[in-house]
Design a protein around this motif. Structure first.
Motif, short mmCIF file in Angstrom:
data_model
loop_
_atom_site.label_atom_id
_atom_site.label_comp_id
_atom_site.label_asym_id
_atom_site.label_seq_id
_atom_site.Cartn_x
_atom_site.Cartn_y
_atom_site.Cartn_z
N CYS A 154 0.83 -1.21 0.00
CA CYS A 154 0.00 0.00 0.00
C CYS A 154 0.87 1.26 0.00
CB CYS A 154 -0.94 0.00 1.20
SG CYS A 154 -2.27 -1.19 1.08
N GLU B 185 3.90 1.50 -1.23
CA GLU B 185 4.49 1.61 -2.57
C GLU B 185 3.49 2.19 -3.55
OE1 GLU B 185 6.02 -2.15 -3.82
OE2 GLU B 185 7.53 -2.19 -2.22
N SER B 186 2.23 1.77 -3.46
CA SER B 186 1.23 2.27 -4.41
C SER B 186 0.91 3.74 -4.15
CB SER B 186 -0.04 1.43 -4.37
OG SER B 186 -0.75 1.63 -3.17
N GLU B 187 1.04 4.19 -2.89
CA GLU B 187 0.83 5.62 -2.61
C GLU B 187 1.87 6.46 -3.31
OE1 GLU B 187 0.84 6.43 1.57
OE2 GLU B 187 -1.30 6.05 1.77
N ASP C 48 3.37 5.70 -6.12
CA ASP C 48 3.13 5.63 -7.55
C ASP C 48 1.93 6.47 -8.00
OD1 ASP C 48 5.26 3.93 -7.73
OD2 ASP C 48 4.03 2.10 -7.73
N GLU C 49 1.02 6.79 -7.08
CA GLU C 49 -0.15 7.58 -7.45
C GLU C 49 0.28 9.01 -7.78
OE1 GLU C 49 -3.23 7.56 -4.53
OE2 GLU C 49 -3.41 5.38 -4.57
#
Length: 67
Positions: free
Chosen positions: A52, A54-56, A58-59
Motif C-alpha cells: 500500500c 508503494e502504491s501511494e 506511484d499515485e
C-alpha cells in the motif's frame, strides 16, 4: 522499497464467520488482509502495508489548474 518498520499503523482486527482473522489499516486506502491466526494475519498485513505504501508513491497527485 519503503521501510514500513519506521512507521506505526493501527490494525483493526475482526473475526469473520469462517473463523479467519481479518485486519484492516484505516490510515491506508484498501489495506486489508486475513489469516487463520493472529500471527499469520500480522505477517500478511505487514506485507500488504508495504504494498500500500508503494502504491501511494506511484499515485500521481492531480495538479490544481485554477478555480
Amino acid at each position: 522499497m519503503i521501510n514500513a518498520n519506521k512507521r506505526e499503523f493501527y490494525v483493526i482486527i475482526e473475526r469473520d464467520e469462517d473463523g479467519y482473522y481479518v485486519g484492516e489499516v484505516p490510515q491506508l486506502k484498501a489495506c486489508y488482509s486475513q489469516g487463520e491466526t493472529i500471527d499469520e494475519l500480522m505477517v500478511n498485513i505487514k506485507e500488504v502495508i508495504e504494498l500500500c505504501l508503494e502504491s501511494e508513491i506511484d499515485e500521481t497527485i492531480p495538479e490544481l489548474v485554477g478555480i
